[in-house]
Enzyme design. Sequence first.
Site, short mmCIF file in Angstrom:
data_model
loop_
_atom_site.label_atom_id
_atom_site.label_comp_id
_atom_site.label_asym_id
_atom_site.label_seq_id
_atom_site.Cartn_x
_atom_site.Cartn_y
_atom_site.Cartn_z
N ARG A 113 54.57 -11.31 6.69
CA ARG A 113 55.54 -12.27 7.29
C ARG A 113 56.51 -12.80 6.32
O ARG A 113 56.70 -14.26 6.19
CB ARG A 113 54.47 -13.43 7.93
CG ARG A 113 55.06 -13.78 9.18
CD ARG A 113 54.51 -15.17 9.55
NE ARG A 113 54.86 -15.59 10.94
CZ ARG A 113 55.01 -16.98 11.40
NH1 ARG A 113 54.64 -17.89 10.65
NH2 ARG A 113 55.51 -17.23 12.44
N ASP A 157 46.33 -16.79 18.40
CA ASP A 157 47.66 -17.01 19.17
C ASP A 157 47.81 -16.45 20.28
O ASP A 157 48.85 -16.43 20.87
CB ASP A 157 48.62 -16.27 17.95
CG ASP A 157 48.95 -17.11 16.76
OD1 ASP A 157 48.69 -18.17 16.70
OD2 ASP A 157 49.65 -16.59 15.79
N ASN A 184 49.29 -17.79 7.16
CA ASN A 184 49.71 -16.39 8.12
C ASN A 184 49.68 -15.21 7.36
O ASN A 184 50.27 -14.44 7.75
CB ASN A 184 51.18 -16.99 8.46
CG ASN A 184 51.11 -17.60 9.79
OD1 ASN A 184 50.44 -17.14 10.61
ND2 ASN A 184 51.73 -18.87 9.91
N CYS A 190 43.98 -23.04 11.16
CA CYS A 190 44.74 -21.93 11.84
C CYS A 190 45.17 -20.91 10.85
O CYS A 190 45.31 -21.32 9.56
CB CYS A 190 46.01 -22.23 12.42
SG CYS A 190 47.07 -21.37 13.18
N ASP A 237 0.91 -1.31 0.20
CA ASP A 237 -0.05 0.07 -0.01
C ASP A 237 0.72 1.29 0.14
O ASP A 237 0.75 2.16 0.76
CB ASP A 237 -1.05 -0.04 1.18
CG ASP A 237 -0.17 0.06 2.55
OD1 ASP A 237 0.99 -0.26 2.28
OD2 ASP A 237 -0.84 0.00 3.50
N ASP A 259 48.26 -24.10 8.62
CA ASP A 259 48.16 -22.53 8.97
C ASP A 259 48.21 -21.81 7.63
O ASP A 259 48.33 -22.30 6.50
CB ASP A 259 49.63 -22.29 9.56
CG ASP A 259 49.47 -21.21 10.48
OD1 ASP A 259 48.76 -20.33 10.45
OD2 ASP A 259 50.31 -21.14 11.44
C1 GLA Z 1 51.17 -18.83 13.28
C2 GLA Z 1 50.23 -19.89 14.10
C3 GLA Z 1 50.94 -20.16 15.54
C4 GLA Z 1 52.30 -20.87 15.04
C5 GLA Z 1 52.98 -19.90 14.08
C6 GLA Z 1 54.48 -20.69 13.58
O1 GLA Z 1 51.49 -17.49 13.92
O2 GLA Z 1 49.21 -19.29 14.43
O3 GLA Z 1 50.26 -21.04 16.23
O4 GLA Z 1 52.13 -22.09 14.30
O5 GLA Z 1 52.28 -19.48 12.73
O6 GLA Z 1 55.01 -19.93 12.74
#
Ligand code: GLA
Length: 743
Positions: free
Chosen positions: A445, A550, A482, A528, A53, A480
């Site tokens: 990194r 971490d 990173n 991770c 409406d 992992d």
């Molecule tokens: C990351 C992970 C950690 C460890 C480092 C190793 O930061 O979260 O737990 O494994 O890498 O380099």
Amino acid sequence: MPIIINQEKTQFHLTNGKVSYIINKLKNGHLGHLYFGKALRIDEDYSHFQITDVPTGASCHTYVDDPAFSLETVKQEYPVYGTSDFREPALSIRQENGSHITDFKLVSYKVTSGKKELRELPSTFVNEEKEASTLELVLEDTILNAELTLIYTIFEEHSIITRSAKLKNNSDQAFSIERMMSASIDFPTKDLIMTQLSGTWARERHIHKRKLEPGIQAISSLRGASSHHHNPFMSLQTMDATEHQGEVYGFNLVYSGNFLAQVEVDHYEQSRVSVGIHPTRFEWNLSKDEVYESPEVVMTYSDQGLNGMSQSFHKFYQEHLIAPYWRNRNRPILINNWEATYFDFNEEKLVSFAKRAKELGIELFVLDDGWFGQRNDDTTSLGDWGEDRSKLPEGLESLSAKVRETGLEFGLWFEPEMVSPNSELNREYPDWAIGTPGRERSYGRNQFVLDFTRKEIVDYIYEKMSDIIERTQLSYIKWDMNRNITEAYSRGLAVHQQDEFFHRYLLGVYDLYKRLTTNYPHVLFESCAGGGGRFDPGMFRYAPQAWASDDTDAMERLKIQYGSSLVYPLYSIGSHVSAVPNHQTLRSTPLETRANVAYFGTFGYELNPQELSQEEEDMVKAQISNYKTYRHLIRTGEFYRLQSPFESNETAWMVVSQDRSEALVGWYKVLATPNNRKEQTVRLKGLIENASYQIEGLNRPYYGDELMNRGIPLTTEFNGVNASKAERGGDFQSNVYYLKIEK
Ligand code: GLA
């Protein structure tokens, strides 16, 4: 049958007595959204939920003789932009002639028992067909000659509906999808509070809330990973809803990459929820007969507040997301060498750790970063997945055999998606790292990301990993990731496909996960990403647990684990006891408190077991034996959040067995209170009122009603004058209570 179809009105009602979701066909053939919420009765016509409406002249409309029917205001199921709806759309397609106009009309539908998994993406599944029913609504745009299928599954036993969408091109002309949400829902109100889980490295998934306001509010990721910064989760709750009462709608995207979760409040105070892959740097080209499928979104409705929503997600994920192999299995208590050694270890040191760990009761030894190439710091060797003989002269087989001889299982850390500029792999295949031709690459990194859109690269990594799994009889992998993706571009993709990059990257990651977990189902994966940077249901489909952060500081972990529990089951949350002063905060918390926090997760240790004093060693042995008693509860119980670390100095939570005969309660206090004579109790949840519970450590039983209404009595805190009576004092106190019904 939980999907009821009113054929006369072309209305679809998904309901299981807990939740209802109702869709109808609009006058123009598009799909309208009628309702999502508490279950409504069946066999009714709910057309009146669609209010049309609009004041004449206030908006654009579809029909010359019906100005009230405007896509600008009508509640829709999968809206598009450009044909009188000015809100953000679910779908946008760029066609050969440059147009974006589409007109998908319902042409058919299909109801089936069970649920199909998505082809290339992780998704939830049924164990038996009878557990769920699926509705597929097929829409067609005849000018584009394309078919859009919206897929909805309702589960018999869960207050959950899943959604995804699929698009097929039937024409000879290719087109490009520029935006395709997994779900879009129009709520009739803006009186809702949005909750999100946001943070950064070392403080992931903190709870943030905001009241909806006109305009767009959103969380997202453009990092190539779901991210530490925003989890692909969002909930909306009514203004009066709390932790344990009131209505909450939860949305969780089963995807590990770029995402968008947003709410747009329009000028009539309707709220459009959109959840899906982020449209920025996303495009998908579809040629004749090709099909694109969106990720899945899991939607839950709770009338028991946020905690009810969490319990729905937890139970659902345990039964319909986590690999069946792990569902009914306890996972090993592990020790990880990372914070104990970083890159500085050799076989002798590691084997002596494992021996010590075995004496403490630990079950799995995990060798973290630094075992491959020549990796003595984080500047080198990612991609060179062969053991570093200077640290492990007898090789990984020897280390694994020696660890396994101690009675522990053996696990390893990998970062499969990465390559160090300084690595054999990068020297041999310099074009395998992601980068845009002619441009410098950004660092993260000290490493680059491999181009997982290219099958030959994924195949190469698969071969390396499977070889190590087999020759070391691996039981566990910590996978992992990173750094995030920059300069996204693939040499393996055509020019017009470059915006497919981010999604194709994820398809490569999932492909590798799928191959490894299918061929090695007994290997436990823990995902991770620099801690909790990819803590999402896409990952949980393959890796039943994820390293939450971490940051292992117990006080920081209260917030991280409390936040994570909004969506993810306790038994998915990787949590370890680490050494003090803590490596992220330099804070020293008591060993007892560190374990009391870590119990509410997968539990393990990340410290040098040889540096424990006799007193600490006795405590650790007791903690491990406690966790072995508790872990079936952590795996199968129902979780209740009792006091929030975001709201006060104290945190409390508990897990109760399904039959309510057992429970584990955790209570934590960050800073001590001087001269405290407050009644120190915590009110529990989920117990049987008239059952008598024996609480370990207390010398009399308590009835459930007392424990839930007055509370469990806490130990006595030091208050300056009660030194002889005080049972705890100082900062970072905690108590864990194990309750069991008296036989
Ligand atoms: C990351 C992970 C950690 C460890 C480092 C190793 O930061 O979260 O737990 O494994 O890498 O380099």
